[in-house]
Write a protein that holds these residues in place. Structure first.
Motif, mmCIF file in Angstrom:
data_model
loop_
_atom_site.group_PDB
_atom_site.id
_atom_site.type_symbol
_atom_site.label_atom_id
_atom_site.label_comp_id
_atom_site.label_asym_id
_atom_site.label_seq_id
_atom_site.Cartn_x
_atom_site.Cartn_y
_atom_site.Cartn_z
ATOM 1 N N THR A 90 63.055 -80.255 -46.406
ATOM 2 C CA THR A 90 63.179 -79.304 -47.193
ATOM 3 C C THR A 90 63.891 -79.186 -48.464
ATOM 4 N N PRO A 91 65.481 -79.351 -48.217
ATOM 5 C CA PRO A 91 66.465 -79.524 -49.176
ATOM 6 C C PRO A 91 66.091 -80.398 -50.263
ATOM 7 N N GLU A 94 63.402 -78.776 -52.334
ATOM 8 C CA GLU A 94 64.068 -77.505 -53.349
ATOM 9 C C GLU A 94 64.853 -78.599 -54.475
ATOM 10 N N ASP A 97 62.442 -79.696 -57.129
ATOM 11 C CA ASP A 97 62.024 -78.506 -58.127
ATOM 12 C C ASP A 97 63.060 -78.141 -59.033
ATOM 13 N N TYR A 186 56.337 -75.783 -47.095
ATOM 14 C CA TYR A 186 57.095 -75.530 -48.403
ATOM 15 C C TYR A 186 55.945 -75.399 -49.361
ATOM 16 N N LYS A 190 53.442 -72.403 -51.247
ATOM 17 C CA LYS A 190 53.318 -72.283 -52.814
ATOM 18 C C LYS A 190 51.868 -72.382 -53.377
#
Ligand code: AMP
Length: 214
Positions: A90-91, A94, A97, A186, A190
């Protein structure tokens, strides 16, 4: 166009990413390939990640993010790129993005190649790559047309990955289910995630991806 392709080891990400990249005239960015190149060169980074890769664990986010940030800033990525094997945590998702937002870019497609774990060891243990051009083959599922001659470049030297053995594959699958499954959530949250049946034949999967990416 910017595409993210997710899926377990052996799900067909590399094969499909290569085809999508060729068709869309965009760059295929495989973090695994980049790391393997560092290992082959014997660079400091390569020495640092070699053992981790051989164990089937994930390399730290910092290392991967530095590598990707540098790579997507290069001129050859201006047309777009397809991310294969990244993001895996996940990091990383992120941070990606953030990196894209800084450049005024957004992801066009996020695909997950959906496969059953029980077929993956077989898929992985039979695979090999042309040493000259990187074309991907499989002993049974996708052999070269002429034995030991690459269809794409005529090369006659092939490599098998050090981490493509049954024991490491199990650890890589574990890493996927523990650390990469949240990345699927994640993108799902979205509304960006598109599941593709990765159990279908190679050409059928390509057909589906081509239809969606236009
Ligand atoms: P792959 O070729 O994508 O299967 O990656 C081979 C190995 O490289 C993985 O098992 C990890 O050790 C490492 N690796 C590749 N991409 C990443 C990533 N995005 N994050 C962390 N480790 C990675």
């Amino acid at each position: 166009m910017i595409i993210v392709i997710l899926g377990t080891p052996g799900s067909g990400k590399g094969t499909q990413a290569r085809r999508l990249a060729e068709r869309g005239n965009i760059i295929q960015l495989s973090t695994g390939d980049m790391l393997r190149a560092e290992v082959a060169r014997g660079s400091d980074l390569g020495l640092k990640v070699k053992k981790i890769m051989e164990s089937g664990d994930l390399v730290s986010d910092d290392i991967i993010l530095d590598m990707i940030a540098e790579r997507i800033g290069r001129d050859d990525c201006r047309n777009g790129f397809i991310l294969d094997g990244f993001p895996r945590t996940t990091p990383q998702a992120e941070a990606l993005d953030g990196m894209l937002a800084e450049r005024g870019l957004t992801i066009d497609h996020v695909f997950e190649l959906e496969t059953d774990d029980d077929i993956l060891v077989e898929r992985i243990s039979g695979r090999f790559t042309c040493a000259a051009c990187g074309a991907l083959y499989h002993d049974r599922l996708n052999p070269p047309r002429v034995t030991e001659v690459c269809d794409e470049c005529g090369g006659a030297t092939f490599n098998r990955r050090a981490d493509d053995n049954a024991e490491t594959v199990r650890q890589r699958l574990l890493a996927y289910h523990e650390q990469t499954a949240p990345v699927l959530a994640y993108y799902h949250d979205k509304g960006a995630l598109r599941g593709i049946d990765g159990m279908a034949g190679i050409d059928q999967v390509t057909g589906q991806l081509n239809e969606i990416t236009g």
